[in-house]
Design a protein around this motif. Structure first.
Motif, PDB file in Angstrom:
ATOM      1  N   THR A 146       0.793  -1.307   0.126  1.00 39.08           N
ATOM      2  CA  THR A 146       0.077  -0.061   0.217  1.00 39.08           C
ATOM      3  C   THR A 146       0.677   1.074   0.166  1.00 39.08           C
ATOM      4  O   THR A 146       0.554   2.087  -0.915  1.00 39.08           O
ATOM      5  CB  THR A 146      -1.208   0.259   1.157  1.00 39.08           C
ATOM      6  OG1 THR A 146      -1.757  -1.841   0.904  1.00 39.08           O
ATOM      7  CG2 THR A 146      -1.966   0.961   1.608  1.00 39.08           C
ATOM      8  N   ILE A 147       2.225   1.243   0.447  1.00 39.13           N
ATOM      9  CA  ILE A 147       2.979   2.040   0.818  1.00 39.13           C
ATOM     10  C   ILE A 147       3.675   2.798  -0.265  1.00 39.13           C
ATOM     11  O   ILE A 147       3.927   3.618  -1.719  1.00 39.13           O
ATOM     12  CB  ILE A 147       3.956   2.221   2.224  1.00 39.13           C
ATOM     13  CG1 ILE A 147       3.168   2.263   2.862  1.00 39.13           C
ATOM     14  CG2 ILE A 147       5.360   3.199   1.802  1.00 39.13           C
ATOM     15  CD1 ILE A 147       3.972   2.407   4.347  1.00 39.13           C
ATOM     16  N   GLU A 148       3.960   1.382  -0.972  1.00 41.73           N
ATOM     17  CA  GLU A 148       4.380   1.566  -2.593  1.00 41.73           C
ATOM     18  C   GLU A 148       3.835   2.433  -3.558  1.00 41.73           C
ATOM     19  O   GLU A 148       3.927   3.156  -4.529  1.00 41.73           O
ATOM     20  CB  GLU A 148       4.462   0.297  -3.015  1.00 41.73           C
ATOM     21  CG  GLU A 148       5.326  -0.403  -4.394  1.00 41.73           C
ATOM     22  CD  GLU A 148       5.055  -1.360  -5.222  1.00 41.73           C
ATOM     23  OE1 GLU A 148       5.703  -1.444  -6.088  1.00 41.73           O
ATOM     24  OE2 GLU A 148       4.665  -2.565  -4.440  1.00 41.73           O
ATOM     25  N   LYS A 149       2.463   1.720  -3.726  1.00 44.04           N
ATOM     26  CA  LYS A 149       1.666   2.403  -4.496  1.00 44.04           C
ATOM     27  C   LYS A 149       0.804   3.933  -3.851  1.00 44.04           C
ATOM     28  O   LYS A 149       0.872   4.975  -4.662  1.00 44.04           O
ATOM     29  CB  LYS A 149       0.165   2.020  -4.489  1.00 44.04           C
ATOM     30  CG  LYS A 149      -0.334   0.429  -4.263  1.00 44.04           C
ATOM     31  CD  LYS A 149      -1.886  -0.201  -4.274  1.00 44.04           C
ATOM     32  CE  LYS A 149      -2.024  -1.223  -4.868  1.00 44.04           C
ATOM     33  NZ  LYS A 149      -2.659  -1.939  -4.703  1.00 44.04           N
ATOM     34  N   VAL A 150       1.021   4.868  -2.601  1.00 46.25           N
ATOM     35  CA  VAL A 150       1.446   5.702  -1.913  1.00 46.25           C
ATOM     36  C   VAL A 150       2.388   6.083  -2.627  1.00 46.25           C
ATOM     37  O   VAL A 150       2.202   7.820  -3.877  1.00 46.25           O
ATOM     38  CB  VAL A 150       1.098   5.602  -1.094  1.00 46.25           C
ATOM     39  CG1 VAL A 150       1.585   7.625  -0.061  1.00 46.25           C
ATOM     40  CG2 VAL A 150      -0.448   5.495  -0.169  1.00 46.25           C
ATOM     41  N   ILE A 151       3.298   6.144  -3.143  1.00 45.04           N
ATOM     42  CA  ILE A 151       5.210   6.613  -3.726  1.00 45.04           C
ATOM     43  C   ILE A 151       4.355   6.921  -5.183  1.00 45.04           C
ATOM     44  O   ILE A 151       5.017   7.766  -5.665  1.00 45.04           O
ATOM     45  CB  ILE A 151       6.284   5.689  -3.216  1.00 45.04           C
ATOM     46  CG1 ILE A 151       6.151   5.941  -1.886  1.00 45.04           C
ATOM     47  CG2 ILE A 151       7.275   6.267  -3.679  1.00 45.04           C
ATOM     48  CD1 ILE A 151       7.326   4.763  -1.277  1.00 45.04           C
ATOM     49  N   GLU A 179       4.161  12.410  -8.812  1.00 41.06           N
ATOM     50  CA  GLU A 179       4.327  12.881 -10.303  1.00 41.06           C
ATOM     51  C   GLU A 179       6.029  13.281 -10.522  1.00 41.06           C
ATOM     52  O   GLU A 179       6.394  12.991 -12.633  1.00 41.06           O
ATOM     53  CB  GLU A 179       3.426  14.516 -10.396  1.00 41.06           C
ATOM     54  CG  GLU A 179       2.444  14.235 -10.654  1.00 41.06           C
ATOM     55  CD  GLU A 179       2.286  13.342 -12.504  1.00 41.06           C
ATOM     56  OE1 GLU A 179       2.364  12.981 -13.157  1.00 41.06           O
ATOM     57  OE2 GLU A 179       0.857  12.626 -11.546  1.00 41.06           O
ATOM     58  N   SER A 180       6.670  12.801  -9.552  1.00 43.31           N
ATOM     59  CA  SER A 180       8.297  13.079 -10.074  1.00 43.31           C
ATOM     60  C   SER A 180       8.707  11.176  -9.816  1.00 43.31           C
ATOM     61  O   SER A 180       9.979  11.399 -10.535  1.00 43.31           O
ATOM     62  CB  SER A 180       8.697  13.551  -8.640  1.00 43.31           C
ATOM     63  OG  SER A 180       8.370  14.893  -8.399  1.00 43.31           O
ATOM     64  N   ILE A 181       8.031  10.837 -10.081  1.00 38.56           N
ATOM     65  CA  ILE A 181       8.535   9.108  -9.802  1.00 38.56           C
ATOM     66  C   ILE A 181       7.921   8.622 -11.283  1.00 38.56           C
ATOM     67  O   ILE A 181       7.162   8.379 -11.025  1.00 38.56           O
ATOM     68  CB  ILE A 181       8.208   8.570  -8.735  1.00 38.56           C
ATOM     69  CG1 ILE A 181       8.028   8.627  -7.361  1.00 38.56           C
ATOM     70  CG2 ILE A 181       8.155   6.975  -8.668  1.00 38.56           C
ATOM     71  CD1 ILE A 181       9.826   8.819  -7.316  1.00 38.56           C
ATOM     72  N   VAL A 182       8.713   7.420 -11.948  1.00 40.32           N
ATOM     73  CA  VAL A 182       8.976   6.898 -12.920  1.00 40.32           C
ATOM     74  C   VAL A 182       8.347   5.827 -12.185  1.00 40.32           C
ATOM     75  O   VAL A 182       6.755   5.659 -13.443  1.00 40.32           O
ATOM     76  CB  VAL A 182       9.824   6.355 -13.982  1.00 40.32           C
ATOM     77  CG1 VAL A 182       9.559   6.184 -14.493  1.00 40.32           C
ATOM     78  CG2 VAL A 182      10.476   8.088 -14.440  1.00 40.32           C
ATOM     79  N   SER A 183       8.952   4.914 -11.611  1.00 35.32           N
ATOM     80  CA  SER A 183       8.576   3.857 -11.229  1.00 35.32           C
ATOM     81  C   SER A 183       9.274   2.780  -9.548  1.00 35.32           C
ATOM     82  O   SER A 183      10.004   4.515  -9.275  1.00 35.32           O
ATOM     83  CB  SER A 183       8.829   2.687 -12.137  1.00 35.32           C
ATOM     84  OG  SER A 183      10.068   2.311 -12.242  1.00 35.32           O
ATOM     85  N   VAL A 184       8.598   2.532  -9.178  1.00 35.49           N
ATOM     86  CA  VAL A 184       8.428   1.904  -7.294  1.00 35.49           C
ATOM     87  C   VAL A 184       8.430   0.817  -7.287  1.00 35.49           C
ATOM     88  O   VAL A 184       7.102   0.143  -8.130  1.00 35.49           O
ATOM     89  CB  VAL A 184       7.888   2.956  -6.891  1.00 35.49           C
ATOM     90  CG1 VAL A 184       6.454   2.968  -6.534  1.00 35.49           C
ATOM     91  CG2 VAL A 184       8.148   2.262  -4.946  1.00 35.49           C
ATOM     92  N   SER A 185       9.632  -0.289  -6.577  1.00 35.40           N
ATOM     93  CA  SER A 185       9.239  -1.561  -6.505  1.00 35.40           C
ATOM     94  C   SER A 185      10.084  -1.717  -5.202  1.00 35.40           C
ATOM     95  O   SER A 185      10.464  -0.957  -4.433  1.00 35.40           O
ATOM     96  CB  SER A 185      10.479  -2.326  -7.554  1.00 35.40           C
ATOM     97  OG  SER A 185      11.548  -2.188  -7.938  1.00 35.40           O
ATOM     98  N   ILE A 186       9.406  -2.871  -4.728  1.00 37.26           N
ATOM     99  CA  ILE A 186       9.789  -3.275  -3.368  1.00 37.26           C
ATOM    100  C   ILE A 186      10.929  -4.143  -3.973  1.00 37.26           C
ATOM    101  O   ILE A 186      10.730  -5.320  -3.995  1.00 37.26           O
ATOM    102  CB  ILE A 186       9.033  -3.614  -2.374  1.00 37.26           C
ATOM    103  CG1 ILE A 186       7.784  -2.692  -2.513  1.00 37.26           C
ATOM    104  CG2 ILE A 186       9.262  -4.742  -1.256  1.00 37.26           C
ATOM    105  CD1 ILE A 186       6.761  -4.154  -1.480  1.00 37.26           C
TER     106      ILE A 186
END
Length: 441
Positions: free
Chosen positions: A375-380, A384-391
């Motif tokens: 859920t925190i990953e989805k918030v990050i 708009e500055s983020i291209v992608s995020v992963s754990i």
């Protein structure tokens, strides 16, 4: 379902190849040019043995130049298997439908079809597809094709082939003839079209753009639309006669006669108010785009060049009715305003994601007890500055039962990576996380 598209390496053939592939047909293409590389690009087979492909196909589509459509039907139809469908995608209907009726065996169904669009459209949504089913010759396949096109967003019009050609003799025959004639008149007058844009009204600009659009197409296609529809010459005669009548009225300075002609035509047209409203929307959309360009001076924007397909990203420096100037670093480019389109914010970000190099940062945090790392990953990812995020790591061996989670963030390439990382860390702190190694500021 196996489908063979004869003419599948041409513009419309490629469009329908992709369309039917999307709807789970097994598509094979054939073209007289032998361009197997186009089939390879689309991921389909090029028919090396055309007769075999015809005999095995459940559906054969003919999309070849109008002047050879009847011949291709004559050569193809007798080779088709029982229960299959033969359909054409031609701009006229009487000749190809008559050819299908004559040469297709009784156990082969036939369907005349005319898509009222070109291969540049992205989807069928809102497009008109005309169909000319023949009673007793398309009982199984007509509902299938009708439903497929309609569910894809098309509006279906059913009409018999002869009536189709009567309407199309005006819808296409007159329209193309008038625009091409305006273009040849420009040539005859040695008229400087580019210079005339300095004095253009919105209506003139739109008209000239449509003339240029037609003139820039394949002239053989337009020649065949004019010459293969038997109804077109009657339309030409009526049009030329009206041109002469109006010209003589102007020559004689007969204002009343001119006004009567225009008033009578308006009465026949009937709904001029709606036409005015629709054309106003078209004009206003052009004005609105220009005003948005002016409002973008000093801001970063993306400009897509309509013809080259090149995207220019930078700061809009200057906008005039003729040109827009955009700069990035030490490079400045001036482009013609009518040749470019402003990208939306979403399109600009997509371009940046695909064309810039993006820094990657890892942030390790202790998340609150009972919180969900995903859920925190989805918030990050909503930033708009983020291209992608992963754990990339989760560790549970912490004395107070909090999970240690490491998030890998990819930051948009033209933003200050250190600042974006700090902003994300502060966001995580606000969500109750502890940044491992240091405190947020």
């Amino acid at each position: 379902m196996k489908m063979l598209i004869i003419g599948g390496t041409g513009g419309m053939g490629q469009w329908f190849t992709k369309f039917f592939l999307h709807h789970d047909y097994e598509v094979i293409v054939w073209g007289s040019s032998g361009k197997t590389e186009i089939a390879d690009q689309m991921g389909v087979e090029f028919a090396s043995d055309l007769d075999k492909a015809i005999a095995e196909a459940d559906v054969v589509i003919i999309t070849v130049p109008i002047d050879i459509t009847a011949r291709v039907i004559r050569e193809t139809a007798p080779k088709m298997k029982q229960g299959s469908l033969l359909m054409d995608l031609t701009s006229i209907k009487a000749e190809p439908v008559n050819a299908m009726k004559e040469y297709a065996p009784e156990d082969v169904e036939i369907l005349g079809t005319h898509p009222m669009f070109g291969p540049s459209i992205p989807t069928l949504q809102g497009q008109i597809v005309i169909m000319s089913p023949i009673e007793g010759r398309c009982d199984r396949w007509f509902p299938i094709m009708h439903d497929l096109f309609e569910k894809s967003g098309a509006h279906i019009e059913i009409i018999d082939p002869e009536e189709h050609d009567r309407f199309v003799s005006v819808v296409q025959g007159l329209t193309h003839f008038a625009y091409i004639t305006i273009g040849t008149t420009f040539k005859s007058l040695d008229f400087d079209i580019s210079k005339s844009r300095r004095f253009m009204s919105p209506v003139y600009e739109i008209m000239v753009d449509f003339v240029g659009r037609i003139l820039g197409q394949n002239p053989y296609l337009y020649a065949h639309i004019q010459m293969k529809n038997e109804q077109v010459l009657k339309v030409h005669e009526a049009f030329i006669n009206e041109c002469r009548l109006l010209s003589n009225i102007v020559k004689e300075q007969d204002t009343e006669a001119f006004c009567n002609k225009m008033t009578e035509a308006a009465a026949h047209f009937k709904d001029t108010a709606s036409a005015l409203h629709r054309s106003d929307k078209l004009i206003n959309s052009k004005i609105a785009e220009f005003e948005e360009m002016i409002a973008s001076v000093g801001k970063e924007r993306g400009l897509l060049h309509n013809y080259s397909g090149v995207t220019h990203v930078g700061t809009i420096e200057k906008v005039t009715p003729r040109t827009v100037t955009i700069s990035r670093g030490d490079r400045t480019v001036s482009l013609r305003t009518e040749n470019v389109r402003l990208l939306s914010d979403a399109e600009l970000k997509k371009w940046k994601i695909g064309n810039l190099t993006h820094p990657v940062r890892d942030i390790s945090v202790l998340i609150p007890s009972g919180a969900d790392p995903e859920t925190i990953e989805k918030v990050i990812s909503c930033d708009e500055s983020i291209v992608s995020v992963s754990i990339i790591d989760i560790y549970s061996g912490i004395s107070d039962d909090r999970l240690s989670t490491t998030y890998r963030i990819t930051i948009l390439g033209d933003l200050p990576a250190a600042k974006v990382q700090k902003d994300i860390e502060n966001m995580l702190y606000g969500l109750g996380c502890s940044i491992r190694g240091h405190d947020p500021i």
